[in-house]
Write an enzyme that holds these catalytic residues in place. Structure first.
Site, PDB file in Angstrom:
ATOM      1  N   HIS A  46       0.818  -1.212   0.000  1.00 54.20           N
ATOM      2  CA  HIS A  46       0.000   0.000   0.000  1.00 54.20           C
ATOM      3  C   HIS A  46       0.853   1.263   0.000  1.00 54.20           C
ATOM      4  CE1 HIS A  46      -3.671   2.298   0.751  1.00 54.20           C
ATOM      5  NE2 HIS A  46      -3.008   2.971   1.663  1.00 54.20           N
ATOM      6  N   HIS A  83      -9.996   2.860   0.212  1.00 56.38           N
ATOM      7  CA  HIS A  83     -10.036   2.384   1.592  1.00 56.38           C
ATOM      8  C   HIS A  83     -10.882   1.115   1.592  1.00 56.38           C
ATOM      9  CE1 HIS A  83      -9.425   3.806   5.953  1.00 56.38           C
ATOM     10  NE2 HIS A  83      -8.268   3.790   5.347  1.00 56.38           N
TER      11      HIS A  83
END
Length: 768
Positions: free
Chosen positions: A59, A110
């Protein structure tokens, strides 16, 4: 401060090289751990290991994707650079609007946190992207939310939908930011991996631009905003780098961050005052990887180094270890660099807004990031090795063998594509079925939970094709923004599907009348360790980079979200693309429906229609996904955009709507539903010219098409313009306010009230 744990110093780590460390549990590979030891020339401390683990996660480091993402820079032309003030690599891209105004926008994901805890996962997604915008020196002015959920009838979908929508609405509404658009799609491939992509837009004057770097030896480092707690430790950075098992559980389940929108609202105003008075030299929001990210990125981007005392961090939980403090992703926090001369004025602003802060250290000239605990050194690293020079993988990839069979299975050749509706009653029933399908139905059940007009600068919002925000109240200058992705097309052909997603978002901006300037993308895919998924990703990036080059608009930033799969089954490739365009004056924006004063206006179809139903929304209704997506002609897309922009600017059209999912049938339905104004349509010319039947004319999803309403006084000028540019156009009907129906002459008449009833009932039926 009375933490009950042993602190491992750099000196102790060097003296005890053989201590076992939980590198695997923190998400590191064996060779990555070995590389850390090689970089440091010793074993890392526990705190250093925590920093590297989160900053080298997929990420944060983009270690599997950056070799492909370089194409966005490699294919950047001088023409594409002319309005680009800040490109890829900062918290968000910045584009020049002229008149000393600039705009920043970015979309991020998200996803995994929003499956684990939908409300907080989605809320903190909005909070995080807004802080990216703040950190550029901009005032946030709008948000958008492209969403993907599992099958609409699945028992778990309602849990995720209710939580996500409430989280987005609750956080965005509390911030006072209008939510001006997005998407909502349902498909079984997202059942264990819903996608919550959040976009934010901010505006700033040129002189307000701020970058994330720590420069100036002796300048002070300050952390301000919320206190640091145990929520979200390793959350986005580790959780987003893991796939789920068959039970929907991640390999690691860190706590999801907890957001406080009212604290963020104060933080926004506090930061804007700091920028106005030039009280910070550099600034970084704390999102994924928390203090690990803020310190290492600020130091790495700067000219020297940084020294920080971690015991000075204000905590909500006094039991946190140094490693946990470094990894915590507690929300509503910012880190800044302030000159000693401005320290007192900085503190005065904090006092005014009642924002807590703590001076943590200072910028140094030694090129090292040194973090101490009660004066003992627990981190001593070259910050570039943490923030920028992490692992880079050239993952193996290959075209899936199964794709040949999928592409050969065209809709027309399949059982689903036989006995298609051809007479009037069957076509009418098909249109009603299409518009009541979950992916085509009215989304106002969701959008009514969002404030779309707060702050008074919203000129267009959902359900219009693009959201439009006024930037300059004096001149009326503003921006249009749209997000789109056709995951079905991307599944059939990732290269073309990604380009189609960009083209649709581009068309939405141009149908509103704005000139496209910039692109942001959120690339959602399965595991990069699967060569077939990696091929999908590589092809999508290549497609986007090539299309941006041809359309002449740069990618200014974005996000990659990988490991979106459950039990080894990946989501559809989902390259979400946002396009931003500029208006000289938002008063000239073009709505997407027939207005109450449009009676008698001519309806024109721009573009040509082919038999292109593979991957279409009608094919979805019949349970079919196969064949090849519609062909793309990006030069024609660009020309169509120029026609729509010029026609809007010169007052030649009063409504415009692109043709995309659901084809002409969906576009005409949405145009009459927008304001409840009817239309009479004749398709004979289109069918004869393009060699298609009425069903294909209505439901094909051929690209580079739009429908427009032209006042009778402008018809000659409009058709002269299209003829001069060699763009195909057909007059397909008139706006008929008195009819209160959508009539396709010779086929059917569908009352708007009946269409509206079917269209609006779907989401409330499933979600109450």
């Amino acid at each position: 401060m009375s933490q009950q744990f042993n602190i491992e110093t750099v000196e102790a780590a060097a003296a005890n090289p053989d201590v076992e460390q939980p590198w695997a549990e923190l998400g590191l590979k064996e060779d990555e751990y070995a590389r850390i030891r090689e970089i440091l020339g010793r074993r890392p401390t526990a705190a250093e290991l925590a920093m590297y683990s989160v900053m080298w996660s997929e990420h944060c480091s983009y270690k599997s994707s950056k070799v492909h993402l370089r194409q966005f820079g490699d294919k950047l032309t001088d023409e594409m650079k002319k309005n680009l003030m800040v490109g890829i690599g900062e918290n968000a891209g910045v584009t020049d609007l002229g008149d000393d105004w600039a705009v920043t926008f970015k979309v991020e994901s998200h996803n995994h946190p929003s499956f684990v805890e939908p409300h907080q996962g989605a809320a903190t997604g909005i909070g995080g992207i807004v802080r990216d915008i703040i950190s550029m020196g901009a005032r946030p002015v709008a948000v958008m939310d492209p969403l993907r959920f599992g099958a609409v009838e699945h028992p778990d979908t309602a849990r995720v939908v209710h939580g996500v929508v409430a989280g987005i609405g609750g956080y965005g509404n509390s911030l006072g930011l209008p939510n001006i658009g997005g998407e909502v799609r349902f498909d079984a491939s997202y059942q264990g991996n819903p996608l919550v992509n959040a976009l934010a837009v901010g505006v700033l004057k040129h002189e307000d631009l701020r970058l994330a770097n720590a420069s100036g030896v002796g300048n002070k480092v300050v952390l301000f905003g919320a206190r640091t707690g145990g929520d979200g430790i390793g959350g986005a950075s580790v959780l987003a780098s893991e796939s789920f098992d068959d039970g929907g559980k991640p390999a690691k389940r860190p706590s999801v961050q907890v957001g406080d929108p009212f604290a963020e609202k104060v933080l926004i105003e506090c930061c804007l005052e700091l920028f106005r008075d030039s009280l910070v030299e550099g600034i970084q929001d704390l999102g994924a990887a928390g203090i690990s990210c803020a310190t290492s990125e600020l130091a790495s981007n700067g000219e020297g180094g940084m020294r920080v005392e971690l015991t000075d961090v204000l905590l909500r939980d006094s039991t946190l270890t140094p490693g946990e403090i470094l990894m915590s992703e507690s929300q509503e926090r910012m880190m800044a660099v302030v000159t000693p001369e401005n320290a007192e004025r900085f503190e005065a602003v904090m006092a005014k807004w009642d924002v807590e802060y703590s001076w943590l250290g200072e910028v140094t000239g030694d090129g090292r990031l040194v973090i101490t605990w009660d004066g003992e050194t627990i981190v001593d690293v070259d910050p570039r090795t943490v923030a920028h020079d992490g692992p880079v993988y050239e993952r193996p990839y290959h075209r899936p063998a199964w794709l040949d069979d999928v592409q050969a299975d065209t809709f027309r050749a399949s059982a689903a594509g036989r006995d298609l509706p051809q007479d009037g009653p069957a076509l009418k029933a098909a249109l009603l079925e299409l518009m009541s399908a979950p992916n085509m139905a009215d989304t106002s059940w969701i959008t009514k939970q969002y404030d779309r007009y707060v702050r008074g600068n919203t000129a267009l919002a959902s359900p219009d094709d693009a959201g439009v925000i006024r930037v300059d109240e004096t001149t009326g200058m503003g921006v249009a923004v749209s997000t789109d992705c056709n995951d079905r097309f991307a599944y059939l052909d990732p290269y073309t599907g990604a380009q189609a997603s960009l083209a649709e978002s581009y068309r939405n901006v141009t149908t509103s009348g704005a000139v496209p300037l910039a692109v942001t993308d959120c690339l959602n895919f399965g595991s990069p360790e699967d060569p077939e998924v990696m091929w999908q990703f590589a092809e999508a990036v290549r497609g986007l980079a090539d299309a941006c080059q041809e359309l002449g608009i740069p990618v200014t930033g974005g996000n990659v979200s990988l490991y979106n799969q459950t039990g080894g089954v990946a989501i559809h490739p989902t390259p979400t693309v946002g396009v931003l365009g500029r208006f000289d004056d938002v008063a000239r924006r073009t709505p997407s429906g027939f207005g109450p004063d449009a009676d008698g206006q001519a309806i024109y179809l721009l573009g040509t229609t082919a038999d292109e139903l593979d991957g279409s929304e009608f094919a979805r209704l019949r349970g079919h996904l196969g064949g090849l997506p519609p062909k793309l002609d990006l030069a024609r897309e660009k020309l169509l955009g120029e026609l729509l922009i010029n026609a809007s600017r010169d007052g030649m059209i009063d409504a415009a709507h692109d043709l995309a999912g659901g084809g002409l049938a969906a576009t005409l339905s949405e145009m009459v539903l927008r304001f409840g104004v009817g239309a009479r349509i004749v398709l004979d010319e289109v069918c004869e010219r393009d060699g298609v039947d009425t069903f294909t004319a209505l439901f094909s999803e051929s690209q580079a098409r739009a429908a427009v309403a032209v006042p009778r006084t402008e018809e000659v000028r409009f058709t002269d313009m299209t003829t001069a540019r060699g763009f195909p156009v057909a007059r397909i009907g008139v706006v008929d306010a008195a009819s209160e129906s959508l009539e396709v002459q010779g086929q059917f008449t569908l009352p708007i009230a009946q269409l509206h009833q079917a269209w609006e009932a779907t989401l409330p039926k499933h979600f109450g």
